[in-house]
Design a protein around this motif. Sequence first.
Motif, PDB file in Angstrom:
ATOM      1  N   UNK A 163       0.855  -1.180   0.000  1.00 38.40           N
ATOM      2  CA  UNK A 163       0.000   0.000   0.000  1.00 38.40           C
ATOM      3  C   UNK A 163       0.894   1.234   0.000  1.00 38.40           C
ATOM      4  N   UNK A 164       0.338   2.410   0.251  1.00 37.42           N
ATOM      5  CA  UNK A 164       1.121   3.642   0.244  1.00 37.42           C
ATOM      6  C   UNK A 164       2.142   3.664   1.371  1.00 37.42           C
ATOM      7  N   UNK A 165       1.879   2.906   2.450  1.00 34.66           N
ATOM      8  CA  UNK A 165       2.770   2.954   3.609  1.00 34.66           C
ATOM      9  C   UNK A 165       3.362   1.601   3.990  1.00 34.66           C
ATOM     10  N   UNK A 166       2.574   0.508   3.809  1.00 29.77           N
ATOM     11  CA  UNK A 166       2.990  -0.790   4.337  1.00 29.77           C
ATOM     12  C   UNK A 166       2.907  -1.867   3.258  1.00 29.77           C
ATOM     13  N   UNK A 167       3.687  -2.915   3.460  1.00 28.00           N
ATOM     14  CA  UNK A 167       3.576  -4.112   2.626  1.00 28.00           C
ATOM     15  C   UNK A 167       2.919  -5.202   3.452  1.00 28.00           C
ATOM     16  N   UNK A 168       2.177  -6.059   2.788  1.00 28.62           N
ATOM     17  CA  UNK A 168       1.454  -7.111   3.493  1.00 28.62           C
ATOM     18  C   UNK A 168       1.181  -8.259   2.538  1.00 28.62           C
ATOM     19  N   UNK A 169       0.840  -9.391   3.084  1.00 27.08           N
ATOM     20  CA  UNK A 169       0.585 -10.601   2.293  1.00 27.08           C
ATOM     21  C   UNK A 169      -0.915 -10.842   2.166  1.00 27.08           C
ATOM     22  N   UNK A 170      -1.371 -10.949   0.926  1.00 27.54           N
ATOM     23  CA  UNK A 170      -2.794 -11.170   0.666  1.00 27.54           C
ATOM     24  C   UNK A 170      -3.200 -12.593   1.034  1.00 27.54           C
ATOM     25  N   UNK A 171      -4.330 -12.718   1.734  1.00 29.45           N
ATOM     26  CA  UNK A 171      -4.868 -14.021   2.133  1.00 29.45           C
ATOM     27  C   UNK A 171      -6.253 -14.178   1.527  1.00 29.45           C
ATOM     28  N   UNK A 172      -6.427 -15.159   0.672  1.00 24.91           N
ATOM     29  CA  UNK A 172      -7.750 -15.428   0.096  1.00 24.91           C
ATOM     30  C   UNK A 172      -8.686 -15.963   1.180  1.00 24.91           C
ATOM     31  N   UNK A 173      -9.891 -15.434   1.237  1.00 23.57           N
ATOM     32  CA  UNK A 173     -10.867 -15.893   2.225  1.00 23.57           C
ATOM     33  C   UNK A 173     -10.445 -15.614   3.647  1.00 23.57           C
ATOM     34  N   UNK A 174      -9.835 -14.455   3.876  1.00 27.08           N
ATOM     35  CA  UNK A 174      -9.306 -14.142   5.205  1.00 27.08           C
ATOM     36  C   UNK A 174     -10.389 -14.090   6.277  1.00 27.08           C
ATOM     37  N   UNK A 175     -11.628 -13.819   5.884  1.00 27.20           N
ATOM     38  CA  UNK A 175     -12.710 -13.718   6.866  1.00 27.20           C
ATOM     39  C   UNK A 175     -13.168 -15.046   7.426  1.00 27.20           C
ATOM     40  N   UNK A 176     -12.691 -16.136   6.871  1.00 24.80           N
ATOM     41  CA  UNK A 176     -13.101 -17.459   7.332  1.00 24.80           C
ATOM     42  C   UNK A 176     -12.419 -17.813   8.652  1.00 24.80           C
ATOM     43  N   UNK A 177     -13.104 -18.599   9.475  1.00 24.57           N
ATOM     44  CA  UNK A 177     -12.533 -19.121  10.724  1.00 24.57           C
ATOM     45  C   UNK A 177     -11.999 -17.984  11.596  1.00 24.57           C
ATOM     46  N   UNK A 178     -12.859 -17.022  11.905  1.00 25.97           N
ATOM     47  CA  UNK A 178     -12.436 -15.812  12.610  1.00 25.97           C
ATOM     48  C   UNK A 178     -11.916 -16.085  14.017  1.00 25.97           C
ATOM     49  N   UNK A 179     -12.308 -17.199  14.630  1.00 24.42           N
ATOM     50  CA  UNK A 179     -11.825 -17.502  15.979  1.00 24.42           C
ATOM     51  C   UNK A 179     -10.311 -17.671  16.017  1.00 24.42           C
ATOM     52  N   UNK A 180      -9.709 -18.077  14.892  1.00 25.92           N
ATOM     53  CA  UNK A 180      -8.289 -18.378  14.877  1.00 25.92           C
ATOM     54  C   UNK A 180      -7.416 -17.145  14.664  1.00 25.92           C
ATOM     55  N   UNK A 181      -8.028 -16.012  14.267  1.00 23.23           N
ATOM     56  CA  UNK A 181      -7.179 -14.857  13.952  1.00 23.23           C
ATOM     57  C   UNK A 181      -7.738 -13.514  14.415  1.00 23.23           C
ATOM     58  N   UNK A 182      -9.033 -13.385  14.656  1.00 22.02           N
ATOM     59  CA  UNK A 182      -9.645 -12.057  14.851  1.00 22.02           C
ATOM     60  C   UNK A 182      -9.323 -11.433  16.202  1.00 22.02           C
ATOM     61  N   UNK A 183      -8.920 -12.213  17.198  1.00 22.99           N
ATOM     62  CA  UNK A 183      -8.516 -11.706  18.510  1.00 22.99           C
ATOM     63  C   UNK A 183      -9.606 -10.856  19.159  1.00 22.99           C
ATOM     64  N   UNK A 184     -10.840 -11.307  19.017  1.00 23.98           N
ATOM     65  CA  UNK A 184     -11.963 -10.626  19.639  1.00 23.98           C
ATOM     66  C   UNK A 184     -12.627  -9.583  18.770  1.00 23.98           C
ATOM     67  N   UNK A 185     -12.013  -9.228  17.655  1.00 27.83           N
ATOM     68  CA  UNK A 185     -12.606  -8.247  16.752  1.00 27.83           C
ATOM     69  C   UNK A 185     -13.788  -8.866  16.016  1.00 27.83           C
ATOM     70  N   UNK A 186     -14.824  -8.069  15.788  1.00 30.08           N
ATOM     71  CA  UNK A 186     -15.989  -8.519  15.034  1.00 30.08           C
ATOM     72  C   UNK A 186     -16.134  -7.653  13.788  1.00 30.08           C
ATOM     73  N   UNK A 187     -16.928  -8.089  12.802  1.00 30.98           N
ATOM     74  CA  UNK A 187     -17.124  -7.255  11.610  1.00 30.98           C
ATOM     75  C   UNK A 187     -17.630  -5.851  11.937  1.00 30.98           C
ATOM     76  N   UNK A 188     -18.526  -5.746  12.918  1.00 30.68           N
ATOM     77  CA  UNK A 188     -19.070  -4.434  13.269  1.00 30.68           C
ATOM     78  C   UNK A 188     -17.980  -3.533  13.825  1.00 30.68           C
ATOM     79  N   UNK A 189     -17.185  -4.072  14.749  1.00 25.63           N
ATOM     80  CA  UNK A 189     -16.094  -3.282  15.319  1.00 25.63           C
ATOM     81  C   UNK A 189     -15.056  -2.929  14.254  1.00 25.63           C
ATOM     82  N   UNK A 190     -14.790  -3.853  13.359  1.00 23.69           N
ATOM     83  CA  UNK A 190     -13.808  -3.601  12.305  1.00 23.69           C
ATOM     84  C   UNK A 190     -14.226  -2.421  11.440  1.00 23.69           C
ATOM     85  N   UNK A 191     -15.468  -2.442  10.954  1.00 22.22           N
ATOM     86  CA  UNK A 191     -15.920  -1.383  10.053  1.00 22.22           C
ATOM     87  C   UNK A 191     -16.177  -0.068  10.775  1.00 22.22           C
ATOM     88  N   UNK A 192     -16.400  -0.125  12.082  1.00 19.74           N
ATOM     89  CA  UNK A 192     -16.541   1.110  12.849  1.00 19.74           C
ATOM     90  C   UNK A 192     -15.196   1.788  13.068  1.00 19.74           C
TER      91      UNK A 192
END
Length: 542
Positions: free
Chosen positions: A277-306
């Motif tokens: 991106x303009x500031x950072x590099x990162x690795x794209x993950x296909x279907x990153x939203x799947x299995x949120x318990x393993x990576x989201x660390x308590x974040x939810x879609x609502x909190x993310x978009x807020x």
Amino acid sequence: MLIPNETLDLSDQLQPSSIADDTASMSIYRASRTIKRKQSSLFNSLSSIHEDSIFVSEIAQLWPELPVVANLRCGLWYAKKFHSSCYFKSTDGHTNNLSFNTSRLNLHVATLAGQRGGCMIVDSTRKGKRFPDSNSMSKTIPIWTCVLNRAILNYRNKMKGINKPKEGGTSSAHNSDTSVQESLKWDPSLHLPLWVPDTEKIRIDSKLNEWVKVLETSGVDIASISSLLKKPLRPLWISQKTVIWLNEVPDYNDWDFTSIILISASASSDIYRQKTSSEFSWNYIAGAGDDEESWARGLTPILFWSNVYDIISSGPDVCNQTVANIVEKDRVFRSQRGQNAPQVSVKPKKSESTWSNQSQDQPLDIIVENGISGDLLDSQHGVYWLGLTNLAVCSTKYNFKSSNVDSVLNCDENQILCTLEDSEAYLHLPVMDSKFDRFSLQRNLPSALNFAELHLKRGKRLAICGNSGEDISVCICLAILISLFNVEGAYDDGKFFKKARVTKLDMRQRLVFVCKYIVNAQPSRGNLKQIYNFLAGQSLLT
């Protein structure tokens, strides 16, 4: 499978001293898991979701009049706002497990599509395929549309008398020809994507009429759906590889079917792709939203978009702490308002955070449009009333301080702060999921039914709440409905139940009634089995 060259590149990112120390003991499996864990970081996942959401938004803007629906739970991550949600399970389309499940009818999706002329369903997959699991969108939803279309056609033919010639004569040739012509316009055929092999199509086609009978005997109000659908349902598939000419976007009103546009949010990639991106590099993950318990660390879609700007702009080094602060702030916010706010730690190797399932000052931005009147559905607070039964289902996050609930049955493992006028109007039954205790629900059902009977016979409004309000609370509501209400949905103090013997068909029909109002219901097979075993045993004793 990891590409060898890429494996070498990724291993260079690991600490040299750590690799030297563990060279002798680290297995290939442990090394690959370490690499995968590093690649599937929180910042990589959220950046991938944010990028895929741009594609979803672009497709949604092509047909802005069509509502966008999220397929739970992965689909919820890929847009800030959805009109509704649905639950099409991929396992219903597995080759050796083909099924049509009446506990996941998603009739509100058909209703919404009929009202608006079609709808879009968003989902994604981690497997690098164009469409989720090659099942939920490739087979489960096409099966669903075909079964509904055939049931509607059967209903219309029955109403027109096509299958029942009159005795002593036939109907007029003109009317008969018109009815037959209208029936021919209604497409009952199975529409599958090109990548589903013919052998699989033949196997599915052989089961369709059987599934139609299951639907027709389940008590579904096919007449209401038929009155809303002017054209048959038909799925269309759109992925990031789909080519759409912007100057030739078709008008969905010109199609001879009601479109169910299936959007696969993620790019079809089996490997991690590095992006900048303009500031950072990162690795794209296909279907990153799947299995949120393993990576989201308590974040939810609502909190993310807020908080999407703060999270994405924080960068990979600060992202974990930013998310932890957001989640903790939300937990404190809900705790101060008497809402359920348990603090749960993630695995020790990851930074500490808390689990949350509710927004901050902003209400849930998902609007459920399922044809239910406003007095039966409080979408802002997440409570679903079952018609005129005085029964409701909600999650433990529901704010009972500003509600018209008279009594509360809490089946979550955690207590909630509930202030009711009558101190005896609250009962806590800590029911465990069937995965952890196969008989927990069955053991607690007698107390639940006694509590429900005590308050419902007085005309009190009873809310049954659980952690999510989708599984255990729905099953307890189903048990109460069968035990204390007749088939018309009127309270009879268990008179009908005492006279009848509960069958699986009865369970299926009552569950369809429940799911008509609780559109996010996801009762598990193990919990439903406990309900049936208990009620079948009780009916034998009476």
